[in-house]
Design an enzyme around this catalytic site. Sequence first.
Site, PDB file in Angstrom:
ATOM      1  N   ARG A   1     -12.341  -4.341  -7.021  1.00 59.50           N
ATOM      2  CA  ARG A   1     -12.011  -4.990  -5.751  1.00 59.50           C
ATOM      3  C   ARG A   1     -13.293  -5.258  -4.976  1.00 59.50           C
ATOM      4  O   ARG A   1     -14.114  -4.353  -4.800  1.00 59.50           O
ATOM      5  CB  ARG A   1     -11.075  -4.081  -4.956  1.00 59.50           C
ATOM      6  CG  ARG A   1     -10.464  -4.736  -3.746  1.00 59.50           C
ATOM      7  CD  ARG A   1      -9.438  -3.815  -3.091  1.00 59.50           C
ATOM      8  NE  ARG A   1     -10.076  -2.730  -2.366  1.00 59.50           N
ATOM      9  CZ  ARG A   1      -9.532  -2.100  -1.317  1.00 59.50           C
ATOM     10  NH1 ARG A   1      -8.317  -2.435  -0.906  1.00 59.50           N
ATOM     11  NH2 ARG A   1     -10.159  -1.140  -0.715  1.00 59.50           N
TER      12      ARG A   1
ATOM     13  N   ASP B   1       2.060  -4.842   8.492  1.00 63.99           N
ATOM     14  CA  ASP B   1       0.888  -3.983   8.409  1.00 63.99           C
ATOM     15  C   ASP B   1      -0.335  -4.896   8.307  1.00 63.99           C
ATOM     16  O   ASP B   1      -0.466  -5.663   7.345  1.00 63.99           O
ATOM     17  CB  ASP B   1       1.011  -3.070   7.178  1.00 63.99           C
ATOM     18  CG  ASP B   1      -0.173  -2.120   7.030  1.00 63.99           C
ATOM     19  OD1 ASP B   1      -1.243  -2.370   7.625  1.00 63.99           O
ATOM     20  OD2 ASP B   1      -0.028  -1.120   6.302  1.00 63.99           O
TER      21      ASP B   1
ATOM     22  N   LYS C   1     -11.533  -0.774   8.802  1.00 68.93           N
ATOM     23  CA  LYS C   1     -11.858  -1.776   7.783  1.00 68.93           C
ATOM     24  C   LYS C   1     -12.624  -2.917   8.450  1.00 68.93           C
ATOM     25  O   LYS C   1     -13.799  -2.759   8.782  1.00 68.93           O
ATOM     26  CB  LYS C   1     -10.573  -2.230   7.090  1.00 68.93           C
ATOM     27  CG  LYS C   1      -9.839  -1.075   6.379  1.00 68.93           C
ATOM     28  CD  LYS C   1      -8.563  -1.563   5.712  1.00 68.93           C
ATOM     29  CE  LYS C   1      -7.760  -0.415   5.122  1.00 68.93           C
ATOM     30  NZ  LYS C   1      -8.424   0.212   3.951  1.00 68.93           N
TER      31      LYS C   1
ATOM     32  N   PHE D   1       0.853  -1.191   0.000  1.00 70.69           N
ATOM     33  CA  PHE D   1       0.000   0.000   0.000  1.00 70.69           C
ATOM     34  C   PHE D   1       0.890   1.241   0.000  1.00 70.69           C
ATOM     35  O   PHE D   1       1.857   1.329   0.755  1.00 70.69           O
ATOM     36  CB  PHE D   1      -0.921   0.000   1.224  1.00 70.69           C
ATOM     37  CG  PHE D   1      -1.918   1.120   1.180  1.00 70.69           C
ATOM     38  CD1 PHE D   1      -2.947   1.101   0.240  1.00 70.69           C
ATOM     39  CD2 PHE D   1      -1.817   2.202   2.034  1.00 70.69           C
ATOM     40  CE1 PHE D   1      -3.862   2.146   0.168  1.00 70.69           C
ATOM     41  CE2 PHE D   1      -2.728   3.250   1.967  1.00 70.69           C
ATOM     42  CZ  PHE D   1      -3.756   3.218   1.032  1.00 70.69           C
TER      43      PHE D   1
END
Lengths: 411, 411
Positions: free
Chosen positions: B370, B196, B222, B125
């Site tokens: 996605r 992460d 998330k 990311f």
Amino acid sequence: MITRAHLEALDRADPLAPFRALFTLPDGVVYLDGNSLGALPRATPARVAEVVAREWGEGLIRSWNDAGWIEAPARIGAKIGRLIGAPAGTVTVADSTSVNLFKLLGAALDQRPDRRVILSERSNFPTDLYIAEGLAALLGRGHTLRLVDAGEIPAAIGADTAVVMLTHVNYHTGAMFDMAAITRAAHAAGALMLWDLAHSAGAVPVDLAAADADLAVGCGYKFLNGGPGAPAFLYVAERLQQEARFPLTGWLGHAAPFAFEHSYRPAPGIARAVVGTPPMISVAALEVGVDIALQAPMDGVREKSLQQTRIFAELVAQECPGHGLRLASPSDPARRGSQVCFAHEHAYPIMQALIARGVIGDFRAPDVLRFGITPLYLGYAELWDAVQTLRAVLAGNEWQQPQFNERRKVT
Amino acid sequence: MITRAHLEALDRADPLAPFRALFTLPDGVVYLDGNSLGALPRATPARVAEVVAREWGEGLIRSWNDAGWIEAPARIGAKIGRLIGAPAGTVTVADSTSVNLFKLLGAALDQRPDRRVILSERSNFPTDLYIAEGLAALLGRGHTLRLVDAGEIPAAIGADTAVVMLTHVNYHTGAMFDMAAITRAAHAAGALMLWDLAHSAGAVPVDLAAADADLAVGCGYKFLNGGPGAPAFLYVAERLQQEARFPLTGWLGHAAPFAFEHSYRPAPGIARAVVGTPPMISVAALEVGVDIALQAPMDGVREKSLQQTRIFAELVAQECPGHGLRLASPSDPARRGSQVCFAHEHAYPIMQALIARGVIGDFRAPDVLRFGITPLYLGYAELWDAVQTLRAVLAGNEWQQPQFNERRKVT
């Protein structure tokens, strides 16, 4: 001789009195700690509920665009800018005051590569000093944090000073620097000037542009009434923005965050000072507080604040003589921000006794009773009631029990 | 041949089905973007309202102690720790993922002063890469961020590697690293390992202690359903805590924050990783999401996730052949996290058309559709409906209008 009747008359004549209805305060409390955590605006619960239930719950990810979340840091930053004399495009909401200090100090040292001194005041708020220490240690290039007393600042700015970092209104005493004069002195020596406005924004008139300040940070949860731990803000003068290199290079500060490029390209302008995704529920609460501050005439707020700090100090002298209280704020009201402090050897237990009786100020180690003055929701007669409670506590010696715990948040 | 009836039967037999009632989702939406912003827990509005109206409005500054605000980062950190195999005292809530990456990378480089390489994956990311770049530039001591493809990571770890920094589940493809194996490889070369967990916490089984990981960061908004921009978390293995020097040395990470000492002394343990005052309203929302995740059996969540990602990929193959969709996630379900991605040259307008019809996934530049799989609130039959919508969009060619704007948050 000040009387309660005199103060009630001031309340009746107070042009800011209608603002009190914009806040929710518990019954039986005189709140003199708005400089630590501002009061709850009456409009905040509904706005927060809307963000949670409608924008998050119904809008879900779409709200980043449709509810304006993505623009919120810049939008609220521009509003805060109007409170502190900062032009559009020079302020953004981001992170905490501490993290923002790190960003701006990093950028300042980068701008003055041949200078090694961060100059500050010995009694500055500790996080400012800690962040500077940590940055200097991280860089490992011989930077030092030089601390002097407030009055020695102008003379201490030298050819080795990279940045002068000061809190405009001292957290401990309320003493206020002359922003324009100190900034001029910094610039005359080739140094950058970084102001911490934690106790200034929404409390006293600030004009960053007129003072020609380079950099500033500030707090959302004190006089801006943004809620506990509200996100902070930062200011970068327009002339510095394109060259400013912030050490925290996060994806939301990228020129094209949603292109997901592999390498960092800073966004134009103040947007590069944003790092990660901002906590939107807390951001929304902050905006409500800022909107109220924008409705209030800052000159009127300052005028009432000056009058209230003066009256409070005089009332304490009048009602509580002989108890060893010593004014710890400047005696000239014009040289202090919106608070009044007294030193006392038993300051901690005295404050605990006051809080137990509904007069909420706070204690600042080692010996200070701190009383914040928030003209938008503090009445004159409340000052009388607070001082009468202080008098009763002092007279009753009801304050010798509690132990100070330095890990607890202290009020 | 998968049918809707088959999927309805799976829903009826789903042991996690009762969790759906713990979330609020809008009618007419199939939400496949919980890996970007998790859904709203039904309990969150009341909890947030309580924090705002009662804890802030009534309790005011007293709530730092009386409502447990001051302990919240450690308390919620300990809860998150139970989701990721981290012992008590190794996780705290703080700041954003980006800022936490900076802290941990700074501490890692400080622990390996003779090594100059931060090793990561080319398609990590972006904020992870940007933060590492920014730190290397700030230090000015020749550190480099070395990027290789995922499969080349183990071989690329060398005697010059200070820290290996990887996202456990790739944001773009959903590909998942073998945490224990990579950590072993890092340790064998004398490097530290930083994970992460943005797409892992609450989504896939993670056992940091069993993997012997050194450092980790993760995201609250998330799969933990903590709300937009929810505060993030970080993990530091106990063996590293006392020697860890974080570059962000804020007052809340001080050993005695309320003693207001002039010089920084780090708090013992993980508490030193906290910097400034956390945004309490957003923190409170995060805790509600974490509490739900703790009620769910992680093995069951993973089992349903594996089944749902497999079914979704098979359904797309079955229902949408001949439209140029290419699976962009690993074909082995065990090697992917809780998402399925497809590449398509018109991915952006296709996703916009899906969203307009209530099937919310997201687009990741340059060409990826996605779809996040969130077993706690996603039913099997919804997968059928989503794929039928995708089929209709592809068949109708209704997707050739919108222009991608890389400054907007993209869904």
